[in-house]
Design a protein around this motif. Structure first.
Motif, PDB file in Angstrom:
ATOM      1  N   GLU A  75       0.822  -1.212   0.000  1.00 20.71           N
ATOM      2  CA  GLU A  75       0.000   0.000   0.000  1.00 20.71           C
ATOM      3  C   GLU A  75       0.857   1.264   0.000  1.00 20.71           C
ATOM      4  O   GLU A  75       0.560   2.237  -0.706  1.00 20.71           O
ATOM      5  CB  GLU A  75      -0.935  -0.002   1.218  1.00 20.71           C
ATOM      6  CG  GLU A  75      -1.886   1.190   1.251  1.00 20.71           C
ATOM      7  CD  GLU A  75      -2.754   1.211   2.503  1.00 20.71           C
ATOM      8  OE1 GLU A  75      -3.764   1.948   2.501  1.00 20.71           O
ATOM      9  OE2 GLU A  75      -2.434   0.496   3.476  1.00 20.71           O
ATOM     10  N   ALA A  76       1.931   1.242   0.779  1.00 21.93           N
ATOM     11  CA  ALA A  76       2.790   2.428   0.886  1.00 21.93           C
ATOM     12  C   ALA A  76       3.445   2.751  -0.456  1.00 21.93           C
ATOM     13  O   ALA A  76       3.522   3.922  -0.865  1.00 21.93           O
ATOM     14  CB  ALA A  76       3.851   2.211   1.954  1.00 21.93           C
ATOM     15  N   GLU A  78       2.303   1.819  -3.428  1.00 20.61           N
ATOM     16  CA  GLU A  78       1.228   2.219  -4.343  1.00 20.61           C
ATOM     17  C   GLU A  78       0.837   3.680  -4.114  1.00 20.61           C
ATOM     18  O   GLU A  78       0.600   4.414  -5.076  1.00 20.61           O
ATOM     19  CB  GLU A  78       0.021   1.293  -4.158  1.00 20.61           C
ATOM     20  CG  GLU A  78       0.255  -0.108  -4.701  1.00 20.61           C
ATOM     21  CD  GLU A  78      -0.959  -1.014  -4.554  1.00 20.61           C
ATOM     22  OE1 GLU A  78      -2.023  -0.507  -4.121  1.00 20.61           O
ATOM     23  OE2 GLU A  78      -0.852  -2.214  -4.849  1.00 20.61           O
ATOM     24  N   ASN A  79       0.776   4.088  -2.857  1.00 19.48           N
ATOM     25  CA  ASN A  79       0.427   5.487  -2.550  1.00 19.48           C
ATOM     26  C   ASN A  79       1.471   6.455  -3.114  1.00 19.48           C
ATOM     27  O   ASN A  79       1.134   7.528  -3.634  1.00 19.48           O
ATOM     28  CB  ASN A  79       0.294   5.688  -1.037  1.00 19.48           C
ATOM     29  CG  ASN A  79      -0.950   5.032  -0.470  1.00 19.48           C
ATOM     30  OD1 ASN A  79      -1.890   4.729  -1.206  1.00 19.48           O
ATOM     31  ND2 ASN A  79      -0.960   4.782   0.824  1.00 19.48           N
ATOM     32  N   THR A  80       2.736   6.058  -3.017  1.00 21.38           N
ATOM     33  CA  THR A  80       3.822   6.892  -3.537  1.00 21.38           C
ATOM     34  C   THR A  80       3.724   7.010  -5.058  1.00 21.38           C
ATOM     35  O   THR A  80       3.893   8.103  -5.626  1.00 21.38           O
ATOM     36  CB  THR A  80       5.196   6.315  -3.144  1.00 21.38           C
ATOM     37  OG1 THR A  80       5.284   6.265  -1.718  1.00 21.38           O
ATOM     38  CG2 THR A  80       6.332   7.160  -3.683  1.00 21.38           C
ATOM     39  N   THR A  82       1.028   6.639  -6.936  1.00 20.03           N
ATOM     40  CA  THR A  82      -0.150   7.459  -7.260  1.00 20.03           C
ATOM     41  C   THR A  82       0.168   8.939  -7.106  1.00 20.03           C
ATOM     42  O   THR A  82      -0.220   9.766  -7.949  1.00 20.03           O
ATOM     43  CB  THR A  82      -1.334   7.075  -6.340  1.00 20.03           C
ATOM     44  OG1 THR A  82      -1.638   5.692  -6.535  1.00 20.03           O
ATOM     45  CG2 THR A  82      -2.565   7.912  -6.657  1.00 20.03           C
ATOM     46  N   MET A  83       0.905   9.271  -6.060  1.00 20.87           N
ATOM     47  CA  MET A  83       1.323  10.659  -5.838  1.00 20.87           C
ATOM     48  C   MET A  83       2.188  11.157  -7.001  1.00 20.87           C
ATOM     49  O   MET A  83       2.000  12.266  -7.504  1.00 20.87           O
ATOM     50  CB  MET A  83       2.106  10.751  -4.528  1.00 20.87           C
ATOM     51  CG  MET A  83       2.678  12.121  -4.236  1.00 20.87           C
ATOM     52  SD  MET A  83       3.820  12.077  -2.824  1.00 20.87           S
ATOM     53  CE  MET A  83       5.215  11.194  -3.538  1.00 20.87           C
ATOM     54  N   ASN A  86       0.330  11.837 -10.227  1.00 17.54           N
ATOM     55  CA  ASN A  86      -0.450  13.083 -10.188  1.00 17.54           C
ATOM     56  C   ASN A  86       0.413  14.338 -10.084  1.00 17.54           C
ATOM     57  O   ASN A  86      -0.121  15.450 -10.106  1.00 17.54           O
ATOM     58  CB  ASN A  86      -1.434  13.044  -9.008  1.00 17.54           C
ATOM     59  CG  ASN A  86      -2.479  11.944  -9.168  1.00 17.54           C
ATOM     60  OD1 ASN A  86      -2.888  11.636 -10.288  1.00 17.54           O
ATOM     61  ND2 ASN A  86      -2.901  11.345  -8.063  1.00 17.54           N
TER      62      ASN A  86
END
Length: 285
Positions: A75-76, A78-80, A82-83, A86
């Motif tokens: 998850e960590a 994936e969040n990076t 996605t950031m 964007n």
């Protein structure tokens, strides 16, 4: 025998990229941005990322490295990603492989925006390469093609044997050669009698990570040898997958290790990132 000097060509390409960055900055008011995800403390990966950072600095890119612990969660990461997808200041995203076993590497690579996939690992770009369409191509095989072109080595109709079938090198290398109208054969760990296949190669391309896998008696006279392997011998010296000392006596062209394909990989990363920046800038207009 002539050496295929990747170090000299990579310097030439960096000069072209540097000029492109200046033009990009003049038009857009910004510079191309590259983000790297580095997980864990693998010395080889860390050294490679450091080399990429220095190359970015030389050509005037904005670059950032997201260093993450070995026990990072899916998850960590994936969040990076996605950031970064964007972030308009980031044009290229590079996931330094391999990732630790708890991470689903395929899912991570698929999450990268294909327009920022400067390593060419996203299935979208893989598909475009396979069908001969423009997209991002993995940097190492793309560098090999640039090296062959620099020395005016004609690929069309040649028997090209690729030893190694990885998604990073072997498969895209074969696709690029096929797109250039070569006759292509791929060998791998389950290939029976490797020598029988390599002896047929006008151009032999090897990238499996086995020291001295290719011996003098496995190549035909005046063959072109592209050694994509990079290994550290017991004495600490960097060597390839080809027995350079003996094979070089028999071939017409050969890449040294180091100084052959390695520098070209980083040069193509810079080139791909500039390409991504130009395309992304057009989309924002």
């Amino acid at each position: 025998m002539q050496l295929l000097d990747g170090k000299a060509l990579s310097t030439k390409i960096e000069t072209i990229v540097l000029s492109g960055v200046k033009e990009f900055k003049k038009i857009s008011g910004s510079v191309p941005g590259l983000a790297v995800v580095l997980v864990g403390h693998d010395p080889a990966s860390a050294a490679y990322v450091s080399m990429k950072k220095k190359a970015c600095d030389r050509v005037g890119f904005y670059s950032v490295t997201h260093e993450m612990p070995e026990d990072i969660s899916q998850e960590a990461i994936e969040n990076t990603i996605t950031m970064m997808n964007n972030n308009p200041n980031i044009d290229g995203i590079l996931i330094q492989l391999p990732l630790p076993p708890q991470i689903d590497t395929t899912k991570i690579l698929e999450l990268v925006d294909p327009s920022k996939d400067v390593d060419g690992f996203h299935p979208y770009n893989v598909g475009r390469l396979t069908t001969g369409l423009d997209g991002f191509v993995p940097c190492t095989p793309l560098g090999v093609m640039e090296l062959l072109a620099e020395y005016n080595i004609d690929i069309k109709g040649k028997n090209c044997v690729v030893v190694g079938a990885s998604n990073i090198v072997g498969k895209p290398m074969a696709a690029l050669l096929l797109n250039a109208d070569a006759t292509v054969e791929i060998c791998h760990i389950f290939t029976d009698d490797l020598k029988k296949h390599t002896l047929n190669a006008d151009i032999l391309l090897v990238g499996v990570g086995v020291i001295n896998l290719i011996k003098e008696d496995m190549v035909k006279q005046d063959a072109i040898i592209i050694d994509i392997g990079i290994n550290r011998a017991d004495n600490g010296k960097l060597v390839g997958d080809v027995d350079f000392e003996n094979v070089s006596k028999k071939c017409s062209y050969i890449t040294p290790v180091p100084g052959g394909v390695g520098p070209m990989t980083i040069a193509m990363l810079l080139s791909n990132t500039l390409k991504a920046a130009n395309a992304n800038a057009l989309r924002r207009v």
